[in-house]
Design a protein around this motif. Sequence first.
Motif, PDB file in Angstrom:
ATOM      1  N   LYS A 187      -3.167   5.964   4.995  1.00  0.00           N
ATOM      2  CA  LYS A 187      -2.797   4.776   4.247  1.00  0.00           C
ATOM      3  C   LYS A 187      -3.872   4.524   3.203  1.00  0.00           C
ATOM      4  N   ASP A 193      -1.010  -2.521  10.362  1.00  0.00           N
ATOM      5  CA  ASP A 193      -1.126  -3.265   9.100  1.00  0.00           C
ATOM      6  C   ASP A 193      -1.893  -4.608   9.173  1.00  0.00           C
ATOM      7  N   GLU A 212      -4.295  -5.794   7.461  1.00  0.00           N
ATOM      8  CA  GLU A 212      -5.170  -5.909   6.284  1.00  0.00           C
ATOM      9  C   GLU A 212      -5.484  -7.366   5.926  1.00  0.00           C
ATOM     10  N   ASN A 256       0.799  -1.215   0.000  1.00  0.00           N
ATOM     11  CA  ASN A 256       0.000   0.000   0.000  1.00  0.00           C
ATOM     12  C   ASN A 256       0.833   1.267   0.000  1.00  0.00           C
ATOM     13  N   ASP A 298      -0.942 -11.052   9.640  1.00  0.00           N
ATOM     14  CA  ASP A 298       0.347 -10.696   9.020  1.00  0.00           C
ATOM     15  C   ASP A 298       1.297 -10.153  10.089  1.00  0.00           C
TER      16      ASP A 298
HETATM   17 MG    MG Z   1       0.221  -4.808   4.694  1.00  0.00          MG
END
Ligand code: MG
Lengths: 417, 417
Positions: B61, B253, B255, B46, B236
Motif C-alpha cells: 500500500k 486501513d 491511517e 491510497n 476509520d
Molecule cells: Mg484509508
Amino acid sequence: MAFSEFHPLDGNSLREYIKTVPSLSSKLGNNFDDLTIKEVGDGNLNFVYIIVSSAGSLVIKQALPYIRCIGESWPMTKERAYFEAMTLKEHGRLSPEHVPEVYHFDRTMSLIAMRYLEPPHIILRKGLIAEIEYPFLAEHIADYMAKTLFFTSLLFRSTTEHKRDVAEFCGNVELCRLTEQVVFSDPYKVSQYNRWTAPYLDRDAEAVREDNLLKLEIAELKSKFIERAQALIHGDLHTGSVMVTRESTQVIDPEFAFYGPMGFDVGAFLGNLILAFFAQDGHANEVNDRKTYKEWILKTIEETWNLFHYKFIALWDEHRNGSGEAYLPEIYNNPEVQLLVQKKYMTDLFHDTLGFGAAKMIRRIVGVAHVEDFESIADASKRATCERRALDLAKTLLKERRKFGGITEVIAAIQQV
Amino acid sequence: MAFSEFHPLDGNSLREYIKTVPSLSSKLGNNFDDLTIKEVGDGNLNFVYIIVSSAGSLVIKQALPYIRCIGESWPMTKERAYFEAMTLKEHGRLSPEHVPEVYHFDRTMSLIAMRYLEPPHIILRKGLIAEIEYPFLAEHIADYMAKTLFFTSLLFRSTTEHKRDVAEFCGNVELCRLTEQVVFSDPYKVSQYNRWTAPYLDRDAEAVREDNLLKLEIAELKSKFIERAQALIHGDLHTGSVMVTRESTQVIDPEFAFYGPMGFDVGAFLGNLILAFFAQDGHANEVNDRKTYKEWILKTIEETWNLFHYKFIALWDEHRNGSGEAYLPEIYNNPEVQLLVQKKYMTDLFHDTLGFGAAKMIRRIVGVAHVEDFESIADASKRATCERRALDLAKTLLKERRKFGGITEVIAAIQQV
Ligand SMILES: [Mg+2]
Ligand SMILES: Nc1ncnc2c1ncn2[C@@H]1O[C@H](COP(=O)(O)OP(=O)(O)O)[C@@H](O)[C@H]1O
Ligand SMILES: Nc1ncnc2c1ncn2[C@@H]1O[C@H](COP(=O)(O)OP(=O)(O)O)[C@@H](O)[C@H]1O
Ligand SMILES: [Mg+2]
Ligand SMILES: [Mg+2]
Ligand SMILES: [Mg+2]
Ligand SMILES: [Mg+2]
C-alpha cells in the motif's frame, strides 16, 4: 566557571553567571559592586533569588532535579523550568499586564530570569491571611484567565496549532504526574505523604477514603485532567502563585503548565479563595471578627467567576469569525445557536471549575501539601473546625457540582456551612 | 532505480522495489518470473497492489501526497502511511488474530507491505450488500475493539507511556483535520463537497443545516474528538475497513489513527452496520424480502456491543491491579466502588458510541463520501427512502443519546423507524 553544563547555583556562582549573560548584566547597569542577592524561595519546589543593584533588579529561578521541600529523595525533572519559561512567555504575550516579563531562559541550567516583582508586591495568600482587600483582584485574574484560556483553546486556534503545542507540552509529564498523585490519588487512599490536623480530623480523613461517590467523581476529574487537552493551563493557579499590590496582580510559577481542562485553573483559584474564607474564623479574635473581610472574599469569588464569564464570552464574540476550529461561523450562524453553544460551554466549564476547585480544597486538608491560611492558625482544635467546614463544602461541591446553577448558589452554599 | 527518495510506484517500479528489499523478495520465494501485480485500491485515499508469485504473496500500500479519489487538488500528507504502519503494528501486537501482519515499512516511500488477505476475504461492506451472514463477526470485532482500546488507555497504561504516544500521534493532524471537516463540519453547513440523493433529500439536507440542537450536539462531539486522548483509536473503523470470510475478520486501513475517544471506533462500526440495515430494503425484491438478513444485522449490532462490553470489563477486571493510572487499586478497593466506576465508564462510552456512530451515519448521507450500501441502490427514489430512515434515526441518536439505557433500546428504535 563555565555554565555549559548544569550546576546548582548559589549566591557566588549566580554573580558569575550573570556576568556571562549580557542581557542580565545590563539589567543591573553592569554594576556588580553593590549587588545584593537573596534567596527567597518559600515555594515548595525551586530556588528563587532576588538580585538588586543600584541600577536595576531581577529575579532568577532555578529548578533542581528534585522537589525542594522534600529533598533529593523525591526526584523531579529540572526540565520543568523549560515548560515554565515557555508558559510565562506565552501567557505573558496574551496577558502582559499580569505576567512578569521573562528576561532570559537557560535550558541547560534550568534557569529563568524575570522581572522582580518589587515590594509592596506580596504573595496573595499572605495578603488574604493579613486581611488585605484587593479591589482589582477579581477583574485582573478574570482577565488573565479569560485571555490565556480562550486564546490557547480551539475557540481561537486551528487544530494544527493545537496539536503541535499539545505534543510539546506532553513533555511536562512528570509534573502532571505529581498533580495526579497529590490531587487526584493520595487523598483518597492511605499514603505516607498524607497528613491532617490529628486527632481532630482523623475520622474526616477516613471518611474521604471510604466515600465511594467521592471516589467515583474524583476518577472522572482525574481522567479529564489527563485526557482533555482544552487549553494551555497554568496548572498550579492557587493563591500562592499570585503576587499582588492594591493595583497590581501578577501570576507566577506556571511550571505545571500543559494542555489540560480550563476548569482546573479557574477551580484552583476559586477553591483557594474558598479556603481563605474558611480560614478567617481561625484568624478572628475578640476585637476583630473578620466579618467584613469574609464578605469581601465572597464578593471576590462571585466577581471572579462573573467577570471571567463575561470576558471569555466577549473574546468569543469578538473572534467568532476567526480561525478557531471548534465552532465554524458557517455552522454556528444564527444568534439562537450561538447562545445555545455558549451557554452549554460555560455551564460545562462551571461544573468542571467546581469539581476541580473542590478537589484542590480537599487535597490541601488531607493531602501532602497544606496551605498557610490554615497552617498559621496555631490552635489545632480551632484550625480543625475551619478545615472541616471547608472539607464538607468541598465534598458537596465535588459530588453535587452539576446541581449548581450559578455562582450565587455556590456563595449561598459556602454561607450555609 | 534508487528508492532513496519518494516516488509514486507503478507495476514495473514495484517489481524493482521488491527486489531491493530482501524480506519482501523472500516472501515471494525470490521468484520474479511469474509475478502478477494488480492494483486494487478501491478505497478513497491510497494505492494498493496485490503481488502474487508461485511461492507466496503480499500486499503493498502506498500513500501519495494527495487524496486519490479527488486528485492532486486535495493535497494530503503521505506521512499518513507512517501512522498507519505504527498502528497496524501496535494493534496487531494487541489483537494479532484480527490485524494483517506488517512485513515491511518504508517511511521515505510511504509504503507498507503486509499480509495479503487472500480470497475468499472480501470487504465486509460488500458482504453486507450481498446478504452474507458472518457468524463470528460480532465476536471478532468486539475482541479487536476491546483489546486495542483497553490496552492503549489509562485503564492499562501509565501517564508516562500515554503522553509519549499521544505526542507522537499528534503528528497525524492532517488526517484528523480531514475527519473534523467531513464528519463534524461539512454536513452541517453549505459545502461544495456535500451531496445527497437530490431532489428527494433536498429538504432533509437543509433540515440538518438548520437544526440548532443537532449543531449543539455535533459541537460537543467534535471537541471531544479533538481534545480527548482516551485511547489509540483506528479512526476509520467502518465496514469498508474490515475484510472477512466466514471464519476470519481482519481490520485494515488505520491511517486515521490517533489518541482519541474510544466511542469514535465503536460508533463507526455500529453506525455502519445500521446503515447496512437500512439499505436492505433497497436491495430487497419480490423473491427476497431480506427480512431474515435484517434480523441478523440487528442481532450482530446487539452482540457486538454486548460482547465488547463483556470483554472490555473482563480485561479491566483482569488488569485492575496493574499499572493503569486511571483507577488505582488502593483507591478503587471494594466491589461496590469497582462496580460504580465501571458502570459509569461504560455508560459514558455507550453514549459516546451512539453520538459518534450517528455522526458517521449522517455524514454518509448528506456529506462528501457516501457508502456503497446505498449507492448500489439504482432507483433513486427507493434509495432516498432508505437514506431518510437512516438519517432520521441518526438524528434521534445524536440528540437523544443520553436517554438510551442500553443497546436493546437502540435496536427497538431502529425497528420503529
Ligand atoms: Mg484509508
Ligand atoms: N518574579 C518574582 N518577583 C518577586 N518574588 C518572586 C518572583 N518569583 C518568585 N518570587 C518569590 O519566590 C517564591 C517562590 O517562587 P515560585 O515561583 O512560586 O517557586 P516554586 O515553584 O518553588 O513554588 C514566591 O512565593 C515569591 O515569594
Ligand atoms: N492486506 C490486504 N489484503 C487484501 N486486500 C487488501 C489489503 N489491504 C487492502 N486491500 C484492498 O485494497 C482496498 C483499499 O485498501 P485500504 O487500506 O482501505 O485503502 P484506502 O486507505 O485507500 O481506503 C481494500 O478495500 C481492499 O479491497
Ligand atoms: Mg510557587
Ligand atoms: Mg509551588
Ligand atoms: Mg512552583
Ligand atoms: Mg479504506
